[in-house]
Design a protein around this motif. Structure first.
Motif, short mmCIF file in Angstrom:
data_model
loop_
_atom_site.label_atom_id
_atom_site.label_comp_id
_atom_site.label_asym_id
_atom_site.label_seq_id
_atom_site.Cartn_x
_atom_site.Cartn_y
_atom_site.Cartn_z
N GLY A 292 6.83 -10.47 -7.02
CA GLY A 292 5.59 -10.42 -7.79
C GLY A 292 4.48 -9.66 -7.10
O GLY A 292 3.33 -9.81 -7.43
N TYR B 228 1.44 -17.55 -1.31
CA TYR B 228 2.54 -16.89 -0.60
C TYR B 228 2.68 -17.47 0.81
O TYR B 228 1.69 -17.66 1.51
CB TYR B 228 2.27 -15.39 -0.51
N PHE C 193 0.19 -6.81 6.61
CA PHE C 193 -0.32 -5.66 5.84
C PHE C 193 -1.49 -6.14 5.00
O PHE C 193 -1.35 -7.02 4.15
CB PHE C 193 0.78 -5.10 4.94
N ASP C 194 -2.67 -5.59 5.28
CA ASP C 194 -3.86 -6.00 4.53
C ASP C 194 -4.09 -5.04 3.38
O ASP C 194 -3.84 -3.84 3.50
CB ASP C 194 -5.10 -6.00 5.44
N GLU C 195 -4.62 -5.61 2.30
CA GLU C 195 -5.02 -4.77 1.16
C GLU C 195 -6.51 -4.54 1.23
O GLU C 195 -7.30 -5.36 0.78
CB GLU C 195 -4.64 -5.45 -0.15
N GLU C 196 -6.90 -3.41 1.80
CA GLU C 196 -8.34 -3.11 1.95
C GLU C 196 -8.90 -2.38 0.73
O GLU C 196 -10.10 -2.24 0.58
CB GLU C 196 -8.56 -2.25 3.19
N ILE C 197 -8.01 -1.91 -0.11
CA ILE C 197 -8.46 -1.06 -1.24
C ILE C 197 -9.28 -1.88 -2.23
O ILE C 197 -10.27 -1.42 -2.77
CB ILE C 197 -7.25 -0.45 -1.96
N ARG D 281 -2.80 -15.38 -4.20
CA ARG D 281 -2.81 -13.97 -4.58
C ARG D 281 -2.52 -13.87 -6.07
O ARG D 281 -1.83 -14.71 -6.63
CB ARG D 281 -1.70 -13.22 -3.83
N THR D 282 -3.06 -12.83 -6.67
CA THR D 282 -2.75 -12.60 -8.08
C THR D 282 -1.39 -11.92 -8.18
O THR D 282 -1.11 -10.96 -7.46
CB THR D 282 -3.80 -11.69 -8.72
N LEU D 283 -0.56 -12.45 -9.08
CA LEU D 283 0.77 -11.88 -9.26
C LEU D 283 0.68 -10.60 -10.09
O LEU D 283 -0.26 -10.42 -10.87
CB LEU D 283 1.67 -12.89 -9.98
N ALA D 284 1.65 -9.72 -9.87
CA ALA D 284 1.67 -8.46 -10.62
C ALA D 284 2.05 -8.69 -12.07
O ALA D 284 1.72 -7.91 -12.94
CB ALA D 284 2.63 -7.47 -9.97
N SER E 30 4.87 -7.87 10.97
CA SER E 30 3.53 -7.27 11.02
C SER E 30 2.82 -7.53 9.70
O SER E 30 3.44 -7.54 8.63
CB SER E 30 3.64 -5.77 11.27
N LYS F 133 0.83 -1.22 0.00
CA LYS F 133 0.00 0.00 0.00
C LYS F 133 0.86 1.26 0.00
O LYS F 133 0.63 2.18 -0.77
CB LYS F 133 -0.88 -0.03 1.25
N TRP G 86 -0.11 -16.74 3.51
CA TRP G 86 -0.99 -15.67 3.01
C TRP G 86 -2.13 -16.25 2.17
O TRP G 86 -3.19 -15.68 2.08
CB TRP G 86 -0.20 -14.70 2.14
#
Lengths: 80, 241
Positions: free
Chosen positions: A74, B75, B117-121, B61-64, B115, A35, B58
């Motif tokens: 990735g 992950y 990290f969440d992706e809330e977006i 997840r979709t890779l970039a 820690s 983020k 995790w």
């Protein structure tokens, strides 16, 4: 994680610019934190210049390392 | 000479350090296969005198970008305390492994705290998209109820109003869609009612026709009865006249 507001430092003159990471000292650059890393990325997914983001040199180096690590795994793209 | 020997000994001695390991596994693996794989991996670490302080899965997840023709990855993150001599071996082991697409090995400071990290977006806008659809369905229901209660003429007026409103007001796409849906519903209902009315009228006409036919038949029967009586009277020999 609390939400940190990153001001666009361009409004201020060069002397008054403050690094976003130095002002909130609890923040640390982490390659898993996608983020915050996305804030310092260009529209073409390139690392922003220090002139535009207003980050200090130490944190800019850490940021670059974090972004490159995230790219390798990735989590972030290399290009658009 | 003695100093040199001591220096060499220091280099060879295994020093324990903190490391963070991130693995990206193939997305094809089933859950049971993943758990088995991770168990084997932790076993492999413990055999080589590693201390696993933290393990975090995790999930998918979709890779970039595409890695080895895969667009998704599982992950897994480890925090381990490992001897420095073992690290190169671990790196080689992971590079050869077929089920691991990518891996990252980093040395950490001792006071490092892991820690999340969440992706809330990504999750937030989906809920917003879902919400208006429900409203539409509710509105449709309310429209249906209104149509049932009110006579047929009023919805036709509504149609005209909606037709006028769409071009004048620069509404968003969703609202236009809603109005169109309402129109469709109203039109369908109106058509149905018209059909029903036509049917009723036809039935009434049919009944009337049937009644007329019956009356005619009755008249004919009466006439025929009278005729037969007359014939009987005429044919009869005993005429009093």
């Amino acid at each position: 994680m609390a939400k940190y507001v990153f001001s666009t430092n361009q409004k201020h003159p060069l002397g008054k610019r403050r690094c976003a990471f130095c002002t909130n000292q609890t923040m640390e650059v982490d390659y898993k934190d996608v983020k915050t890393l996305k804030i310092f990325i260009n529209g073409f997914k390139k690392i922003k210049n220090r002139y535009y983001s207003g980050v200090c040199l130490q944190h800019q180096k850490k940021l670059a390392r974090g972004i490159k690590r995230a790219r390798h795994v990735g989590l972030l793209p290399f290009t658009n | 000479m003695a100093k040199k020997k001591e220096a060499e000994a220091r280099v060879v001695e295994a020093e324990n350090r903190m490391y963070e390991l991130m693995l990206v596994l193939k997305p094809d693996l089933l859950e049971s296969a993943v758990t088995k794989k991770l168990k084997d991996f932790t076993k492999f670490l413990k055999e080589n005198e590693c201390n696993v302080t933290m393990e975090d899965v995790w999930g998918k997840r979709t890779l970039a970008y595409r890695i080895k023709q895969f667009e998704e990855g599982i992950y897994v993150v480890y925090n381990i305390i490992a001897p420095t001599t073992f690290i190169s071996e671990l790196d080689n082991h992971l590079r050869i492994d077929n089920e691991v697409i990518r891996h990252l090995l980093i040395s950490i400071e001792n006071d490092y705290k892991y820690s999340k990290f969440d992706e809330e977006i990504e999750e937030a806008p989906k809920e917003e998209k879902k919400a208006p659809k429900k409203e539409i369905s509710k509105k449709e229901e309310s429209v249906k109820e209104v149509v049932k209660e009110e006579p047929v003429e009023e919805p036709i007026e509504k149609k005209e109003e909606s037709d006028v409103e769409i071009p004048l007001s620069g509404t968003s796409k969703e609202e236009v869609v809603e109005e169109k849906k309402e129109e469709k519903v109203v039109e369908e209902k109106a058509e149905e009612k018209e059909e029903k009315e036509e049917k009723v009228v036809e039935e009434k006409e049919k009944v009337k026709e049937e009644k007329i036919v019956e009356e005619k038949e009755k008249e004919e029967i009466d006439r025929s009865a009278l005729d037969s009586k007359l014939d009987d009277l005429l044919s009869g020999d005993d005429l009093n006249i």
